[in-house]
Each structure stands twice: as structure tokens, then as C-alpha cells.
Design an enzyme around this catalytic site. Structure first.
Site: not given
Ligand code: CO
Length: 271
Positions: A95, A153, A183
Site C-alpha cells: 500500500h 511473515h 509476526e
Molecule cells: Co520482518
């Protein structure tokens, strides 16, 4: 009236970037395949991670941000540029890239038109294609009864939903394929819980990332006591990492290339 510039079309490949030399191989492999698909079109690179660009510059390599790369392409006389996002999901990096592109389009003496190709996982068709490609590809190393865990990720951007989304598509195809994230959701703990009910003979860990870079080396494998390999071994689940980025699977790159083809087509729409 100002003289009309001679039209010149280019491709800008944009990735997060990596400072791990072995991982950069995936980018070269992507570039070769893109160049083979569009042999007459100039290819340039932009990297969205300022930390990675800084590290690369310190080691004597040149690395441009998407904005710098586009400014340089304007100076080189490119009038039309298709930007291909080599990100996996449409998260923050993607984005931000859209905002940069919109701000750099149509500037005086700049690039007249810039389009952007979707990241790897965007539409239902992408999810279905990538599922099929990954399910076939894992057959090159896994044995029956083995599980495969794809390490994404993960992000706090709403598009994190693509990871549990991919888990759904993969699970429909093969109940021993799993998705976890470093994450975001699902976490490695979520994946371990599922693995304990399925009792695979072995678990293969595979990066769901464009390159097998820092996260693959430190979060997936590695001897820091926290790597997924070690977490699983502590749970008596034999795990082995496959240090290959998605960019090293040609059929996956072909999905990005299909998105790029669409972006190049959109350039021609409005010449
Ligand atoms: Co990273």
C-alpha cells in the site's frame, strides 16, 4: 505545444529487499524469468525496506527506493512503467508502494503512466494457483505422512487474513499442509498444536517469503533456542528447513509475471 516524448515502456520490480547474499539469488532468478517473458523491456529494481537499502549501500551495492528508482527511470526517458510488487500479500509495503506510484505519475517531464501489478496473493485465482503450485512442489522432497509448514511473515495490517486464508485453501487440498507466521496469525504455537494432533513423521519448514533471508535463517532455522526448528524439536516433532524462497520456484514467479502482464496491458489502455 510541448514536444511529445517518444513512448518508452519499462518494468520496475519492487521487493522488500534482503541483505543476505544467498537470498539475493532469488531476485536474480525472478529477473531472468521476467526478462525472458518480456525480452524487449528494460527492467529496474526498487527495494521498499530502508534498513535493507542502508545495509546494501554499506557493503558497496546500489539499492534504490521505489521513488528513487522511478525518478531515475523518468530521467532515462521511460514514459510508461509497469511496477510489479514482488510482495507476498497486499500489506503495508504494497500500500505504501501504491501511494508512491500515484504521487509520481504524470509529473512534468516525468513518467506519463504507471500501473502496479498485484502481489502474489490477491485474488481467489491467485490463492487457487499458488495452492496448486505449492502442493505439487512439496512432492519433490516430502514423503507420504510428512507435514509441510509454510512460514509467512505475518503483519498487523488487515491483509494478514491472507495467511489463515491460504491455510484454508491448502488444507482443502492436502490436510498435511500448514501455514504459520512470524509476526501475525496463525503463530508457530498454533501450528504446533495442530501438528500434535496429526502426528506427522517429519515436518518440512518452508519460507512463504519471496527470498529465504533473515527470517528464514533466524526464525525458521538457526540455533537461538527460538527457531521454529528448535521449538518443534522440543515438542518431539522432527523438523527440517528448506531454505528456498518463493522466487526460486519458477511456477510461483509465473503468477507474479501474470500480474505484471496485466499491469503492462493497463499501460496500453490509456496511451
Ligand atoms: Co520482518
Amino acid at each position: 505545444m510541448a514536444a511529445q516524448k517518444v513512448p518508452k515502456t519499462g518494468i520496475l520490480l519492487v521487493a522488500f529487499g534482503t541483505s543476505v547474499p544467498d537470498a539475493q539469488r532469488a531476485y536474480r532468478q525472478i529477473e531472468q524469468r521476467v526478462q525472458a517473458a518480456f525480452p524487449d523491456t528494460g527492467i529496474r529494481w526498487g527495494f521498499t525496506s530502508s534498513m535493507v537499502r542502508h545495509k546494501l549501500e554499506q557493503s558497496g551495492q546500489t539499492a534504490y527506493s521505489p521513488a528513487s528508482a522511478l525518478a531515475r527511470m523518468a530521467d532515462e526517458g521511460f514514459t510508461h512503467v509497469a511496477v510489479q510488487s514482488l510482495h507476498v500479500i497486499p500489506g503495508y509495503e504494497y500500500h505504501d508502494l501504491l501511494r508512491v506510484v500515484h504521487s509520481m505519475q504524470g509529473l512534468p517531464k516525468g513518467i506519463q503512466r504507471i500501473t502496479v501489478g498485484d502481489p502474489l496473493l490477491t485474488s481467489h485465482d491467485d490463492m487457487a494457483s499458488v495452492t496448486g503450485i505449492l502442493a505439487n512442489w512439496v512432492q519433490t522432497f516430502r514423503h507420504p505422512g510428512d507435514a509441510v509448514v509454510f512460514m509467512g511473515h505475518g503483519t498487523n495490517h488487515p491483509s494478514n487474513i491472507y495467511y489463515p486464508g491460504l491455510q484454508f485453501y491448502l488444507g482443502e487440498r492436502d490436510p498435511m499442509l500448514f501455514v504459520g507466521t512470524v509476526e501475525g496469525y496463525p503463530s508457530v504455537d498454533d501450528v504446533v498444536k495442530k501438528l500434535k494432533t496429526r502426528l506427522p513423521q517429519k515436518v518440512w519448514l518452508v519460507p512463504l517469503m519471496t527470498v529465504a533471508g533473515d527470517h528464514a535463517l533466524n526464525d525458521m532455522t538457526g540455533n537461538n533456542g527460538q527457531s521454529w526448528e528448535e521449538i518443534m524439536q522440543r515438542e518431539q516433532i522432527p523438523a527440517q528447513a528448506v531454505l528456498k524462497g518463493l522466487g526460486q520456484i519458477d511456477e510461483i514467479t509465473d503468477v507474479w509475471i501474470a500480474h505484471l502482464r496485466t499491469a503492462l496491458g493497463q499501460l496500453a489502455d490509456n496511451r
